[in-house]
Design a protein around this motif. Structure first.
Motif, PDB file in Angstrom:
ATOM      1  N   LEU A 178       0.847  -1.203   0.000  1.00 11.30           N
ATOM      2  CA  LEU A 178       0.000   0.000   0.000  1.00 11.30           C
ATOM      3  C   LEU A 178       0.878   1.248   0.000  1.00 11.30           C
ATOM      4  O   LEU A 178       0.665   2.187  -0.769  1.00 11.30           O
ATOM      5  N   ALA A 179       1.899   1.225   0.865  1.00 14.15           N
ATOM      6  CA  ALA A 179       2.808   2.380   0.944  1.00 14.15           C
ATOM      7  C   ALA A 179       3.581   2.544  -0.361  1.00 14.15           C
ATOM      8  O   ALA A 179       3.972   3.648  -0.722  1.00 14.15           O
ATOM      9  N   GLU A 180       3.784   1.433  -1.064  1.00 13.86           N
ATOM     10  CA  GLU A 180       4.511   1.509  -2.347  1.00 13.86           C
ATOM     11  C   GLU A 180       3.605   1.905  -3.504  1.00 13.86           C
ATOM     12  O   GLU A 180       4.064   2.075  -4.622  1.00 13.86           O
ATOM     13  N   GLY A 181       2.304   2.013  -3.250  1.00  2.92           N
ATOM     14  CA  GLY A 181       1.411   2.518  -4.297  1.00  2.92           C
ATOM     15  C   GLY A 181       0.709   1.453  -5.118  1.00  2.92           C
ATOM     16  O   GLY A 181       0.329   1.682  -6.268  1.00  2.92           O
ATOM     17  N   ILE A 182       0.471   0.271  -4.530  1.00  2.14           N
ATOM     18  CA  ILE A 182      -0.176  -0.801  -5.305  1.00  2.14           C
ATOM     19  C   ILE A 182      -1.560  -0.375  -5.808  1.00  2.14           C
ATOM     20  O   ILE A 182      -1.965  -0.711  -6.925  1.00  2.14           O
ATOM     21  N   VAL A 183      -2.265   0.406  -4.993  1.00  5.20           N
ATOM     22  CA  VAL A 183      -3.631   0.795  -5.368  1.00  5.20           C
ATOM     23  C   VAL A 183      -3.604   1.724  -6.590  1.00  5.20           C
ATOM     24  O   VAL A 183      -4.376   1.548  -7.541  1.00  5.20           O
ATOM     25  N   ASP A 184      -2.661   2.654  -6.590  1.00  4.83           N
ATOM     26  CA  ASP A 184      -2.539   3.570  -7.728  1.00  4.83           C
ATOM     27  C   ASP A 184      -2.171   2.784  -8.999  1.00  4.83           C
ATOM     28  O   ASP A 184      -2.695   3.056 -10.080  1.00  4.83           O
TER      29      ASP A 184
END
Ligand code: AMP
Ligand code: GLY
Length: 426
Positions: free
Chosen positions: A74-80
């Motif tokens: 999540l912190a690495e931006g998986i959602v984006d």
């Protein structure tokens, strides 16, 4: 639907187990999963931190919904990354995930929006931080700003200890860039409680409370771990507790995030301490808790897939989120030596027998297959959850179940839930 759960621990096994109950699921995948999840999901041998591979997999496989367990992706931006490819995913954006990734960011939001939290000062210079610690004295809490695998908080009982912590974090960089800044925070006293909630960016629905047991040994002794057990509901709630949490914490937080243009979609976890002056937020996590999930989700009546979609589509208020009144308790069985050094590859006995029991759930964390047998493969091995009409019954049932499972050098706490029992006069 084709659903993918990211992660390989007890929390993710619980997510997979709950999602598998949805009538809407046609096939279920866990990435990377573990030996327990392999029974109900297809395990995908990809490292969750390799986002490109994960996105590729979801695209090629035609995954309809992805649910993320741990904070790192999540912190690495998986959602984006998923959204760029028009793939449906349940969790906060990279910007919103900063609530967990940066304690300084979370603190600033809390301060600006009057969410109750411990008083603190923020430093990016080690000498200034040490000077401040000498000025205010101990006990005092030193926190690394960034993600530090649960090890970034030091409760210092002397100023010397606090200064050592500052040195280790800011000068020796034991957590890398996570230690570029530190928070020096007043030391609070009180009981801790975990509150999780679903949010669609505008509406927020709290889950029942839970209490974690972080220390390895009974009576909260010994070093911190990833969590040795949890139960739900937590016992320390006055009647207006939920209203207070909503009004003082969750609603202001969701409004604050929206007003900053980073609406919060996903599960938000507030780590609270109940002091004699009221409640205080110690931390926000941007995901389900582990092992709280193993005690909370078995109490969910409804369909987690509907709830996740309600959050993603911004219509959470149209989705029913109901809970069983029964209590749930999860006892974690860990490898001998954990949280220090431990051996793996130990055969686990009793899984078949325990699998036959009603309202007992075995959630695997560090397990793997070796020659077609289930063996230990991590520090925390299993989370065994029992339901009961109250905590007392749940405790009895869970320990009866735990006694059926054996592996060499297994260790577990014998007092999970005991505090709740004491409180309720049991
Ligand atoms: P956190 O990662 O911020 O939740 O901190 C980990 C643990 O440190 C918490 O679960 C508490 O037990 C403890 N802790 C954090 N902040 C404080 C504080 N201000 N006072 C006392 N204990 C704290
Ligand atoms: N149980 C603590 C956590 O999930 O962070």
């Amino acid at each position: 639907m084709k659903i993918l759960v990211i992660g390989g621990g007890g929390r993710e096994h619980t997510l997979v187990w709950k999602i598998a109950q949805s009538k809407r699921v046609k096939s279920l995948y866990a990435l990377p999963g573990n030996a327990g999840m392999a029974k109900i999901a297809n395990c995908v041998d990809i490292n969750p931190s390799n986002l490109s591979k994960v996105v590729d997999f979801a695209g090629k496989e035609g995954i309809d919904l992805t649910v993320v367990g741990p904070e790192a992706p999540l912190a690495e931006g998986i959602v984006d990354r998923f959204k760029e490819k028009k793939l449906n995913i349940f969790g906060p954006s990279r910007e919103a995930a900063r609530l967990e990734e940066s304690k300084v960011f979370a603190k600033k939001i809390m301060q600006e929006h009057h969410i109750p939290t411990a008083q603190c000062e923020i430093f990016s210079d080690a000498e200034e931080a040490k000077r401040y610690v000498r000025e205010v004295g101990a006990p005092i809490v030193v926190k690394a700003d960034g993600l530090a695998a649960g090890k970034g908080v030091i409760i210092a009982s002397t100023t010397h200890e606090a200064e050592e912590a500052i040195r280790a974090i800011m000068e020796d960089k034991i957590f890398g860039h996570a230690g570029d800044k530190v928070i020096i925070e007043e030391c609070l006293r009180g009981e801790e409680i975990s509150m999780l909630a679903f949010s669609d960016g505008e509406n927020i629905v709290a889950m029942p409370s839970a209490q974690d047991h972080k220390r390895i040994f009974d009576e909260d002794k010994g070093p911190n771990t990833g969590g040795m057990g949890a139960y739900s509901p937590a016992p320390l709630q006055k009647e207006d507790f939920l209203r207070k949490i909503m009004e003082e914490v969750f609603i202001p937080l969701i409004r604050a995030m929206k007003s900053r243009g980073i609406p919060y979609v996903g599960v938000i976890y507030a780590g609270l301490m109940m002091t004699e002056h009221g409640l205080n937020v110690l931390e926000f996590n941007v995901r389900f808790g582990d092992p709280e999930t193993q005690a909370v989700l078995p109490r969910l009546k409804g369909d987690l897939v509907d709830i996740a979609e309600g959050c993603i589509n911004g219509n959470l208020k149209d989705v029913e989120v109901d809970w069983y009144n029964d209590a749930a308790i999860c006892v974690v069985m860990a490898s001998g030596g954990y949280p220090g050094k431990y051996e793996i590859g130990k055969k686990i006995y009793g899984l078949e027998e325990i699998g036959k029991l009603k309202d007992i759930y075995v959630f695997h964390a560090g397990t793997a297959f070796l020659n077609n047998e289930v063996v230990t493969s991590g520090g925390r091995v299993l989370g065994i959850t029992a339901m009961g009409k109250d905590i007392e019954e749940a405790i009895k049932r869970v320990y009866d179940a735990v006694s059926l499972v054996k592996f060499e050098s297994a260790q577990y706490r014998k007092d999970i839930g005991a505090r709740a029992l004491k409180r309720s006069g049991g």
